[in-house]
Design a protein around this motif. Sequence first.
Motif, PDB file in Angstrom:
ATOM      1  N   THR A   1       0.942  -1.103  -0.033  1.00  0.00           N
ATOM      2  CA  THR A   1       0.047   0.158  -0.039  1.00  0.00           C
ATOM      3  C   THR A   1       0.844   1.207  -0.066  1.00  0.00           C
ATOM      4  N   PRO A   2       0.828   1.973  -0.956  1.00  0.00           N
ATOM      5  CA  PRO A   2       1.850   3.295  -0.949  1.00  0.00           C
ATOM      6  C   PRO A   2       1.432   4.083  -0.015  1.00  0.00           C
ATOM      7  N   GLU A   3       2.560   5.026   0.299  1.00  0.00           N
ATOM      8  CA  GLU A   3       2.472   5.788   1.518  1.00  0.00           C
ATOM      9  C   GLU A   3       1.343   7.156   0.854  1.00  0.00           C
ATOM     10  N   ARG A   4       1.651   7.420  -0.347  1.00  0.00           N
ATOM     11  CA  ARG A   4       0.719   8.381  -1.017  1.00  0.00           C
ATOM     12  C   ARG A   4      -0.412   7.522  -1.927  1.00  0.00           C
TER      13      ARG A   4
ATOM     14  N   THR B   1      13.673   2.194 -15.599  1.00  0.00           N
ATOM     15  CA  THR B   1      12.333   3.346 -15.376  1.00  0.00           C
ATOM     16  C   THR B   1      11.583   2.595 -14.076  1.00  0.00           C
ATOM     17  N   PHE B   2      11.295   1.004 -14.346  1.00  0.00           N
ATOM     18  CA  PHE B   2      10.511   0.440 -13.319  1.00  0.00           C
ATOM     19  C   PHE B   2      10.982   0.706 -11.999  1.00  0.00           C
ATOM     20  N   LYS B   3      12.492   0.529 -11.818  1.00  0.00           N
ATOM     21  CA  LYS B   3      13.286   0.707 -10.373  1.00  0.00           C
ATOM     22  C   LYS B   3      12.719   2.128  -9.909  1.00  0.00           C
ATOM     23  N   LEU B   4      13.037   3.085 -10.753  1.00  0.00           N
ATOM     24  CA  LEU B   4      12.793   4.523 -10.319  1.00  0.00           C
ATOM     25  C   LEU B   4      11.142   4.683  -9.903  1.00  0.00           C
ATOM     26  N   LEU B   5      10.357   4.121 -10.735  1.00  0.00           N
ATOM     27  CA  LEU B   5       8.884   4.241 -10.390  1.00  0.00           C
ATOM     28  C   LEU B   5       8.672   3.768  -8.938  1.00  0.00           C
ATOM     29  N   ILE B   6       9.226   2.443  -8.551  1.00  0.00           N
ATOM     30  CA  ILE B   6       8.700   1.560  -7.555  1.00  0.00           C
ATOM     31  C   ILE B   6       9.614   2.550  -6.260  1.00  0.00           C
ATOM     32  N   ASN B   7      10.741   2.856  -6.328  1.00  0.00           N
ATOM     33  CA  ASN B   7      11.194   3.397  -5.394  1.00  0.00           C
ATOM     34  C   ASN B   7      10.595   4.892  -4.970  1.00  0.00           C
ATOM     35  N   TYR B   8      10.261   5.715  -6.204  1.00  0.00           N
ATOM     36  CA  TYR B   8       9.926   6.910  -5.930  1.00  0.00           C
ATOM     37  C   TYR B   8       8.692   7.019  -5.281  1.00  0.00           C
ATOM     38  N   ILE B   9       7.686   6.111  -5.301  1.00  0.00           N
ATOM     39  CA  ILE B   9       6.615   6.032  -4.629  1.00  0.00           C
ATOM     40  C   ILE B   9       6.704   5.833  -3.113  1.00  0.00           C
ATOM     41  N   LYS B  10       7.945   5.357  -2.871  1.00  0.00           N
ATOM     42  CA  LYS B  10       8.063   4.997  -1.484  1.00  0.00           C
ATOM     43  C   LYS B  10       8.154   6.227  -0.500  1.00  0.00           C
TER      44      LYS B  10
END
Length: 345
Positions: free
Chosen positions: A209-212, A336-345
């Motif tokens: 569940t994302p923080e945002r 790109t995938f790794k950036l998206l996953i880590n960015y939403i953290k």
Amino acid sequence: MKTKEYVEYMVKQAVDVLDIDSPTGFTNNAADHIMAEYKKLGFKPKLTTKGGVIVDLGGKNSEDAILVEAHMDTLGGMVCKIKDNGNLELTPLGGFSPNNGEAENCRIYTRDGKIYEGTFQLNDASVHVNDDYKTTAREFKSMEVVVDEEVSSADDTKKLGIMIGDIVAFEPRTRVTKSGYIKSRFLDDKLSVGILLGQAKYLADNKITPERRLFHHITVYEEVGHGACGTVPNGVTEILSVDMGCIGDGLDCKETQVSICAKDSAGPYNYDVVSNLIKTAKDNNIDFAVDVYPHYGSDADAALNAGYDVRHGLIGAGVYASHGYERSHKKGVENTFKLLINYIK
């Protein structure tokens, strides 16, 4: 984070969507497919009035939500004239260049559901006959779709059910090489659609569940500038467009990287968003480049132009030969995938 299985999933999803013709204004089939894929992952996508797909992926903070966007519409053509010889003159859908379409196979979709094949050729296309073959400028007026039916007049073609306004879709010619390169028309932006589905799968598989609160929007009409001019959910304070990363003279991005765009033709992206994307990439050892694109506009730009009070950013896997026969790499997808996953953290 183990990413190999997700890279293969994302490439497979991109290939599947690339196989569905969806020039701007003709995206229903692609939307149905993408809706079904999100449902398989356990989400509840909704079709927007304009024809896009919006998905609520959940999250704790609904007052500082993030909307991540990619677009399913592509370049293409529309019949604007049925010529005396039975062939078709086209008007472009989006920034399609006739130089990049010469000798390409295409499909003509009629309003009554028929599909005909054809080839986009120079008028008088034989080098053995046409004295001006080499010097003729490749323009829509000097080119035509040669219909793969026995027609020799405008009436013959009209009897097939072909008419002004019919959609013409060009074959993507998708290939994935053993060395990891992905070659196809319309990686802009169907490769990013695959990446967004990969992010959704990762969240579902790992019960995250994302923080945002996180929304996905797979837009239509991006290629003509108004893809994301509507349908921004309540509570969204940031829009992140996932589109192609440009490669060319004066730019640092490679096909194996994720590009973070600092500025495009509409102006600079939000300073804090760009800074946070760069910090996320550095902190997680993600291979990235930061670039300025002189001839580019994104869905995030369109949302701001529509008056939404949001922060905005743009990222994407590096893509060579934009609006032509494009090429990227699985490493670019992964980064790109790794950036998206880590960015939403």
